[in-house]
Design a protein around this motif. Structure first.
Motif, PDB file in Angstrom:
ATOM      1  N   PHE A  30       5.544  -0.900  -1.000  1.00 45.48           N
ATOM      2  CA  PHE A  30       4.852  -0.682  -2.261  1.00 45.48           C
ATOM      3  C   PHE A  30       6.153  -0.216  -3.158  1.00 45.48           C
ATOM      4  O   PHE A  30       5.917  -0.593  -4.397  1.00 45.48           O
ATOM      5  CB  PHE A  30       3.929   0.640  -1.860  1.00 45.48           C
ATOM      6  CG  PHE A  30       3.823   1.391  -3.218  1.00 45.48           C
ATOM      7  CD1 PHE A  30       2.919   0.840  -4.108  1.00 45.48           C
ATOM      8  CD2 PHE A  30       4.390   2.509  -3.589  1.00 45.48           C
ATOM      9  CE1 PHE A  30       2.729   1.738  -5.523  1.00 45.48           C
ATOM     10  CE2 PHE A  30       4.295   3.251  -4.582  1.00 45.48           C
ATOM     11  CZ  PHE A  30       3.278   2.534  -5.759  1.00 45.48           C
TER      12      PHE A  30
ATOM     13  N   SER B 226      -0.587  -2.771  -9.611  1.00 47.51           N
ATOM     14  CA  SER B 226      -0.017  -3.084  -8.371  1.00 47.51           C
ATOM     15  C   SER B 226      -0.807  -2.840  -7.040  1.00 47.51           C
ATOM     16  O   SER B 226      -1.177  -3.711  -6.315  1.00 47.51           O
ATOM     17  CB  SER B 226       1.297  -2.716  -8.465  1.00 47.51           C
ATOM     18  OG  SER B 226       1.791  -2.820  -7.024  1.00 47.51           O
ATOM     19  N   VAL B 227      -1.430  -1.508  -6.930  1.00 47.99           N
ATOM     20  CA  VAL B 227      -2.109  -1.110  -5.906  1.00 47.99           C
ATOM     21  C   VAL B 227      -3.447  -1.759  -5.728  1.00 47.99           C
ATOM     22  O   VAL B 227      -4.035  -2.189  -4.911  1.00 47.99           O
ATOM     23  CB  VAL B 227      -2.397   0.423  -5.869  1.00 47.99           C
ATOM     24  CG1 VAL B 227      -3.022   0.985  -4.739  1.00 47.99           C
ATOM     25  CG2 VAL B 227      -0.986   1.149  -5.887  1.00 47.99           C
TER      26      VAL B 227
ATOM     27  N   ILE C 232       0.707  -1.152   0.014  1.00 49.81           N
ATOM     28  CA  ILE C 232       0.018  -0.104   0.049  1.00 49.81           C
ATOM     29  C   ILE C 232       0.900   1.331   0.056  1.00 49.81           C
ATOM     30  O   ILE C 232       1.742   1.345   0.757  1.00 49.81           O
ATOM     31  CB  ILE C 232      -0.983   0.163   1.374  1.00 49.81           C
ATOM     32  CG1 ILE C 232      -1.909  -1.296   1.193  1.00 49.81           C
ATOM     33  CG2 ILE C 232      -1.566   1.323   1.238  1.00 49.81           C
ATOM     34  CD1 ILE C 232      -2.855  -1.223   0.128  1.00 49.81           C
ATOM     35  N   PRO C 233       0.775   2.085  -0.899  1.00 47.30           N
ATOM     36  CA  PRO C 233       1.485   3.199  -0.968  1.00 47.30           C
ATOM     37  C   PRO C 233       1.060   4.194   0.272  1.00 47.30           C
ATOM     38  O   PRO C 233       0.006   4.469   0.436  1.00 47.30           O
ATOM     39  CB  PRO C 233       1.174   3.932  -2.259  1.00 47.30           C
ATOM     40  CG  PRO C 233      -0.220   3.306  -2.714  1.00 47.30           C
ATOM     41  CD  PRO C 233      -0.185   2.260  -2.080  1.00 47.30           C
TER      42      PRO C 233
ATOM     43  N   ASP D 270       6.949  -2.758  -6.186  1.00 47.00           N
ATOM     44  CA  ASP D 270       6.468  -2.137  -7.540  1.00 47.00           C
ATOM     45  C   ASP D 270       7.523  -2.107  -8.391  1.00 47.00           C
ATOM     46  O   ASP D 270       7.350  -2.094  -9.886  1.00 47.00           O
ATOM     47  CB  ASP D 270       5.732  -0.798  -7.388  1.00 47.00           C
ATOM     48  CG  ASP D 270       5.260  -0.144  -8.588  1.00 47.00           C
ATOM     49  OD1 ASP D 270       4.122  -0.587  -9.187  1.00 47.00           O
ATOM     50  OD2 ASP D 270       5.856   0.697  -9.010  1.00 47.00           O
TER      51      ASP D 270
END
Length: 672
Positions: free
Chosen positions: A408, A549-550, A402-403, A412
């Motif tokens: 992340f 990705s998120v 999670i950013p 990523d």
């Protein structure tokens, strides 16, 4: 002058070595408070010195950031010369900072976690020695010195996994870790021999180092593709053992038998990262062997998703994290396999923060529940362990991707590198990306499950305390209580690092430069394939990958939240069906240990005993002995003690000699 400064690198190793000797000889006399203080201080002192060396290194130009410090000439035998020599460069100092920084926090945590253990000084003796060997491994300038550290961490892991040796399960787990790692070490050993035979040196840097010789031989078309591929694959066999990749991963989950700080140290800061560091250090060999890189990428991504599916069904909180480590290591090797070695090391760095945090947090939970580790007997702990809960929540979001948390950025970057790699065929890279993305979804799901079963829903531990065993003396029965500051302070520091640690990697879609990759360029920059092998993607593609990705992380968390926000689902109270298959690792461990390991291994060993040992080796030895005896008995008959017999023998010999001379003389006359 610069070299004098970097000679201080030996003190980085000497400090924990001094701690080891202190605990070994005086530990039982000085008391736990002194042992814990000294054990932690020497590691944090090494961290402070590593920071100083890093600042000094950053003052140098990139091309000068490989400084050697020789302690002594170690081995000289003919053309074989090896020095006990340290390499101070970005990669070695990065690992020194992780080992001593995260390792120092784990030592501090241990002063609280192990406070009631009767073998307190023995624990810190092993822990300090573990740091010594890991530093030797990462700071070495040749494969042989690295091998010393490599074997040393293997020994220390054996000692620490089996620390509570009175329990046979623990000693069995230690034996398993030791034996499985021997298989990987066999590959490493052969790689060392083959590398020296090919290049005549084992040095990483300096004049005539083996990487430069490999490049020169390749340019002269004198390097056999088979040989360089064999070296790379044998090194990777060593890495699969130490870094728990398929098929040699099965020792790592059982390593949970050791105290929780040991699990954190092995999983976050030391042993399991050794394989990734070694592959990154030897990246030139892999660049010269595309087939080996493909193997690394495929094994990495397969291990990532394989371990993630197993983690879905585990009920022991530490085993969930153990399989998570195996999976995350797969991500790191995926990065190496697609040519993004710096990205792999970036994930090593962020993973050290949030995985140490999660393991130490689980230790806080386990201690509060009197060594209960089954998540089915937990629940509702967020209210009772607020610091542990909020810090683990950070670790959960970080590992889920999670950013803007650390996991992340690094995850990523690996996925984007796989998607855009030119080191492998593009279609292969995109398949690897898709598998990695699915793994990210599974990671978010099983980590949400861990949080839900541990901290959310109704408490289930009230009826579970009847199960607790070994820690009766630890104290508080009744409601769980938060851990002491010696344990919660490391949690808070690691939580902060898990939040901010990812920013050092930049963010390509927003054109924020990747300072981490630039920092590692002297050590991990591509020397053969060139920077274009991990090409930069168009910004719109970068954004699509980020969103994917998120979305995978959010979807995994959403599935997990929907299923576990109220605690333990009724159908998970017992293991059955697919969940039972996953819990038992697809029965792989049973197959390898009891199936192939005992049955097939026993058959092979029995055949080798009967055919090779008894028939060939024993037959050869006994045959030689029998022949010698027969010759002796035959000759003995000539020793009768009668003079007439000896005179007859001399006469017979003289006649034979005379005949031979006559025949030879006649032959010579005819020839003329």
């Amino acid at each position: 002058m610069a070299n004098n400064v970097f000679d201080l690198v030996w003190i980085v190793i000497a400090l924990p070595l001094a701690g080891f000797l202190f605990h070994a000889f005086l530990g039982k006399r000085v008391g736990k408070k002194v042992v814990g203080t000294v054990g932690t201080a020497v590691v944090l002192g090494a961290f402070a010195l590593s920071v100083y060396l890093l600042l000094e290194l950053l003052k140098l130009h990139a091309e000068e950031q490989q400084v050697l410090s020789t302690l002594w000439r170690w081995i000289e035998a003919g053309s074989f010369r090896v020095s006990f020599e340290a390499l101070v460069d970005p990669l070695s100092l990065l690992m020194a900072l992780i080992v001593t920084g995260v390792g120092g926090l784990i030592h501090l945590y241990s002063t609280g976690y192990m406070a009631d253990d009767e073998d307190y000084s023995r624990f810190f003796t092993y822990m300090n020695l573990f740091i010594v060997f890991m530093l030797t491994l990462v700071l070495s300038n040749n494969l042989l010195m690295m091998f010393v550290g490599w074997e040393g961490v293997g020994l220390c892991s054996y000692l620490l996994i089996g620390f509570w040796y009175k329990d046979k399960v623990n000693t069995d787990s230690a034996n398993k870790a030791f034996i499985v790692n021997r298989i990987g070490d066999w590959g490493f050993t052969l790689a060392v021999i083959l590398a020296f035979w090919t290049f005549g040196t084992l040095s990483f840097a300096g004049d005539g180092n083996m990487f430069q010789r490999a490049i020169d031989l390749k340019a002269a078309n004198m390097l056999s593709p088979t040989v360089i591929t064999a070296i790379a694959l044998l090194l990777f066999v060593g890495a699969t053992g130490k870094s728990a990749q398929f098929p040699l991963y099965m020792w790592l989950p059982d390593a949970m038998a050791g105290p929780t700080p040991v699990s954190a140290l092995i999983h976050a800061a030391t042993m399991v990262t050794a394989g990734v560091v070694m592959v990154t250090r030897c990246h030139v060999f892999f660049e010269l062997a595309p087939a080996a890189m493909l193997v690394v990428a495929i094994i990495g991504v397969f291990t990532a998703i394989f371990a993630a599916t197993i983690a879905l069904a585990q009920v022991d909180i530490k085993r969930v994290l153990a399989y998570s480590t195996v999976s995350q290591l797969g991500y790191m090797f995926l990065g190496c396999g697609v040519g993004a070695f710096a990205s792999g090391m970036f994930h090593v760095t962020t993973h050290a923060f949030f995985k140490a945090l999660l393991f130490l947090g689980s230790g806080s939970v386990i201690l509060a529940l009197h060594h209960e580790q089954d998540m089915r007997r937990m629940g509702g702990l967020a209210k009772y362990l607020p610091i542990t809960y909020w810090t683990m929540l950070v670790g959960w979001l970080a590992i889920s991707g999670i950013p803007p948390l650390a996991g992340f950025f690094s995850k990523d970057e690996i996925l984007a590198s796989a998607f855009g790699t030119h080191a492998l065929p593009v279609s292969v890279g995109q398949i690897l990306w898709a598998v990695g993305l699915l793994t990210a979804l599974l990671t978010a799901f099983y980590m949400t499950r861990l949080m839900g079963l541990t901290f959310w829903g109704e408490p289930r531990w009230a009826t579970a305390h009847a199960h607790h065993g070994k820690d009766e003396s630890h104290g508080h029965h009744g409601e769980p209580q938060e851990s002491p500051p010696s344990m919660t302070v490391p949690l808070m520091i690691l939580a902060v690092l898990s939040v901010v640690g990812g920013f050092i990697g930049g963010f390509a879609p927003l054109h924020i430069p990747n300072r981490f990759e630039a920092f590692l360029e002297p050590s991990a920059g591509l020397k053969v394939l060139g920077g274009e092998a991990v090409g930069h993607l168009p910004v719109d593609i970068e954004w699509i990958l980020v969103v994917a990705s998120v979305a995978a992380a959010v979807l995994g968390i959403w599935f997990g939240w929907a299923r576990y926000r109220a605690g333990l689902p009724e159908n998970e109270r017992e293991l059955a069906g697919v969940r039972k298959v996953l819990y038992n690792q697809y029965y792989y461990d049973w197959l390898m240990v009891k199936g192939i390991g005992l049955w097939l291994g026993g058959k092979i060993a029995n055949w080798m005993w009967q055919f090779i040992d008894v028939r060939i080796i024993d037959g050869l030895v006994n045959g030689i002995a029998g022949f010698t005896g027969w010759v002796g008995n035959s000759l003995r008959r000539m020793q009768t003690g009668y003079v007439r017999n000896y005179a007859f023998t001399i006469l017979a010999g003289a006649i034979v000699l005379l005949i031979w001379l006559l025949v030879r003389g006649a032959s010579a006359g005819l020839a003329r």
